[in-house]
Design an enzyme around this catalytic site. Sequence first.
Site, PDB file in Angstrom:
ATOM      1  N   ILE A   1       0.861  -1.188   0.000  1.00  0.00           N
ATOM      2  CA  ILE A   1       0.000   0.000   0.000  1.00  0.00           C
ATOM      3  C   ILE A   1       0.895   1.236   0.000  1.00  0.00           C
ATOM      4  CG2 ILE A   1      -1.969   1.160   1.072  1.00  0.00           C
ATOM      5  CD1 ILE A   1      -2.564  -1.435   2.611  1.00  0.00           C
ATOM      6  N   PRO A   2       1.582   1.491  -1.118  1.00  0.00           N
ATOM      7  CA  PRO A   2       2.403   2.699  -1.170  1.00  0.00           C
ATOM      8  C   PRO A   2       1.510   3.930  -1.036  1.00  0.00           C
ATOM      9  CG  PRO A   2       2.298   1.645  -3.331  1.00  0.00           C
ATOM     10  CD  PRO A   2       1.604   0.741  -2.371  1.00  0.00           C
ATOM     11  N   HIS A   3       2.005   4.913  -0.306  1.00  0.00           N
ATOM     12  CA  HIS A   3       1.194   6.104  -0.098  1.00  0.00           C
ATOM     13  C   HIS A   3       2.083   7.291   0.231  1.00  0.00           C
ATOM     14  CE1 HIS A   3       1.693   4.187   3.846  1.00  0.00           C
ATOM     15  NE2 HIS A   3       1.696   5.413   4.334  1.00  0.00           N
ATOM     16  N   GLY A   4       1.479   8.458   0.171  1.00  0.00           N
ATOM     17  CA  GLY A   4       2.188   9.674   0.514  1.00  0.00           C
ATOM     18  C   GLY A   4       1.259  10.857   0.485  1.00  0.00           C
TER      19      GLY A   4
END
Length: 193
Positions: A104-107
């Site tokens: 769950i890549p996020h930013g």
Amino acid sequence: MLWNDLLNEWVVASYIAGTALRLRSLAHVMLLISNGRGQMTLTSLLDEKTTLTGLVVSSKTDLLNRMVDLLESKVSGDQLETIRSAVLQREEIMSTGVGKGLAIPHGKAPGLEESYASFALLKEPVDFDSIDREPVRIVFMLVGPESKNSVHIKLLSRISRLMNNDSFRNRLLECTSPTEVLAHFDADEQLHL
């Protein structure tokens, strides 16, 4: 006010604002209207341009770049690069490979006014430095404005809840098209929201 009146006002407002109206179903619109006074749903963030099945990548970095590139039709070129930087910087802090074949890549990125998402099912698993050391096949990327931390956390929580369900993940892995993926998310959200 009746549902029809709310729906008609929404359609008229969308038309006046010049926005493209894309509705998957009347039930989906009613869910959006009734869902917590404008609360965002995962299916409202995804569409067929931001969802891929059978994606082939060579590395974690290649995968992250492809996930960001899926947002190309949603944001400006400058915003796209800001998003890329935010996601890659977040990934340097700690891997967003959460286990069970999921990342769950996020930013949070400056200059964004709303949240954006992309989703991919990989043809072959790729090493992602996950906490369980297993490669990933399911990737759900989320980016949002720096100013809306609580929305970002709520969306990450919703993604985690869905993806922690073994049955949901297994059914998702059987999807062969973006349409199937979107229908799968939509059906689950209608049951749980």
